[in-house]
Write a protein that holds these residues in place. Structure first.
Motif, PDB file in Angstrom:
ATOM      1  N   UNK A 170      27.027 -47.145  42.339  1.00 27.20           N
ATOM      2  CA  UNK A 170      26.197 -48.379  41.836  1.00 27.20           C
ATOM      3  C   UNK A 170      25.348 -49.138  42.098  1.00 27.20           C
ATOM      4  N   UNK A 171      24.162 -47.684  42.126  1.00 27.74           N
ATOM      5  CA  UNK A 171      23.066 -47.847  41.717  1.00 27.74           C
ATOM      6  C   UNK A 171      22.093 -48.139  41.181  1.00 27.74           C
ATOM      7  N   UNK A 172      22.970 -48.955  40.105  1.00 32.90           N
ATOM      8  CA  UNK A 172      22.787 -49.503  38.809  1.00 32.90           C
ATOM      9  C   UNK A 172      22.580 -51.340  39.564  1.00 32.90           C
ATOM     10  N   UNK A 173      23.125 -51.150  40.337  1.00 37.02           N
ATOM     11  CA  UNK A 173      23.646 -53.319  40.914  1.00 37.02           C
ATOM     12  C   UNK A 173      25.121 -53.239  40.291  1.00 37.02           C
ATOM     13  N   UNK A 174      25.244 -53.760  41.416  1.00 38.94           N
ATOM     14  CA  UNK A 174      26.834 -55.303  40.779  1.00 38.94           C
ATOM     15  C   UNK A 174      26.605 -56.161  41.720  1.00 38.94           C
ATOM     16  N   UNK A 175      27.638 -57.028  41.281  1.00 39.70           N
ATOM     17  CA  UNK A 175      27.466 -58.335  41.160  1.00 39.70           C
ATOM     18  C   UNK A 175      28.625 -58.896  42.215  1.00 39.70           C
ATOM     19  N   UNK A 176      28.867 -60.038  42.923  1.00 42.82           N
ATOM     20  CA  UNK A 176      29.922 -60.533  43.311  1.00 42.82           C
ATOM     21  C   UNK A 176      30.161 -60.283  45.231  1.00 42.82           C
ATOM     22  N   UNK A 177      30.869 -61.322  45.539  1.00 45.78           N
ATOM     23  CA  UNK A 177      31.199 -61.037  46.536  1.00 45.78           C
ATOM     24  C   UNK A 177      31.105 -59.374  47.526  1.00 45.78           C
ATOM     25  N   UNK A 178      30.842 -59.297  47.777  1.00 44.05           N
ATOM     26  CA  UNK A 178      31.060 -57.739  48.575  1.00 44.05           C
ATOM     27  C   UNK A 178      31.541 -56.675  49.831  1.00 44.05           C
ATOM     28  N   UNK A 179      32.309 -56.130  50.118  1.00 42.91           N
ATOM     29  CA  UNK A 179      33.051 -55.252  51.418  1.00 42.91           C
ATOM     30  C   UNK A 179      33.255 -54.369  51.239  1.00 42.91           C
ATOM     31  N   UNK A 180      32.499 -54.016  52.576  1.00 45.65           N
ATOM     32  CA  UNK A 180      32.449 -52.007  52.932  1.00 45.65           C
ATOM     33  C   UNK A 180      33.016 -51.125  53.467  1.00 45.65           C
ATOM     34  N   UNK A 181      34.069 -50.873  53.441  1.00 51.59           N
ATOM     35  CA  UNK A 181      34.794 -50.139  54.590  1.00 51.59           C
ATOM     36  C   UNK A 181      34.788 -48.628  54.897  1.00 51.59           C
TER      37      UNK A 181
END
Length: 269
Positions: free
Chosen positions: A209-220
């Motif tokens: 993901x170091x180049x970036x991601x879009x949208x709603x994010x959830x970390x588990x």
């Protein structure tokens, strides 16, 4: 005994509009008023399902004044539906406050089941679902953030965190200092066209993901697992020497070392 109107907690879709329930649609059509976190967002939903109802804005910045108005309306006998921008109201939003006000004023609250981003992410994560803790968004103040992250370093339950996409990489790098290279899952754009789950050790996920991601994010985050550098014999003897009965010592040894109880039991024969 309730003598006023009813506050209905109505979950709305977190992405896919088909995820709204028939019961929620019926309640939205029947109530006298809909209290929405963002009336513009809710209006899109209502228009899609051809629902025409008065809307009132109820959000974090006006919850004190608007909450009082909603209570007054409920006391006159009006029924009100509470919705958030997406998902189940009352979780990480001011819905919690109006529920407390209703209880204080003896006003009936009816929760409707439906879409929830954190549960949707959890059940497809592949992580432990028996015990989990939801942290919402991490604090932004350094001191509070440090205390929270330090507490998560030894949290044995699966941890669920919300995060903004532009802060994701920085947060993951920060998390790594506390959880080391534990397994994590990034769930993004749930129920939408570009829904994605990114799984792996935190180092691997950071690279993805170091180049970036879009949208709603959830970390588990996988729960902390204590590393015990003792043999089954040593650990069992330790527990018994501490005064633990044999049956409990066998059970705890098996749990701590993640081995069958029968293997530990053999050591006592």
């Amino acid at each position: 005994m309730y003598s006023s109107g009813v506050l209905y907690l109505c979950p709305t879709p977190i992405g896919n509009l088909e995820d709204i329930t028939l019961r929620v649609l019926r309640i939205l059509k029947e109530v006298d008023l809909i209290a929405a976190e963002d009336t513009r967002q809710t209006l899109k939903l209502l228009n899609h399902f051809d629902i025409r109802k008065p809307l009132i804005s109820y959000h974090e910045h006006n919850k004190a004044s608007c909450g009082a108005k909603l209570i007054d309306e409920l006391k006159t006998g009006k029924n009100i539906a509470l919705v958030s921008d997406a998902g189940t109201p009352g979780i990480s939003d001011p819905g919690e406050d109006i529920v407390k006000l209703c209880i204080k004023n003896d006003i009936k609250v009816i929760p409707l089941p439906g879409a929830s981003a954190l549960i949707t992410a959890l059940i497809a994560s592949g992580l432990d679902t028996r015990e989990f803790v939801f942290e919402g968004f991490l604090p932004l103040k350094k001191k509070d953030r440090y205390e929270k992250l330090r507490g998560l370093s030894e949290e044995k339950r699966t941890v669920i965190i919300y995060e903004a996409p532009h802060r994701l990489v920085d947060t993951l790098i920060e998390l790594k200092n506390y959880i080391k290279n534990r397994n994590i899952v990034i769930a993004r754009e749930l129920t939408k066209i570009h829904e994605e789950f990114i799984r792996g050790h935190i180092d691997d996920v950071i690279k993805k993901v170091e180049n970036g991601v879009k949208g709603e994010i959830i970390i588990l985050i996988e729960g902390y697992k204590e590393v015990i550098k003792m043999s089954p014999e040593e650990l069992l003897s330790k527990y018994i020497e501490e005064g633990m009965d044999k049956k409990t010592a066998i059970k705890l040894t098996a749990q701590k070392l993640n081995i069958p109880k029968r293997e530990v039991y053999k050591l006592t024969i």
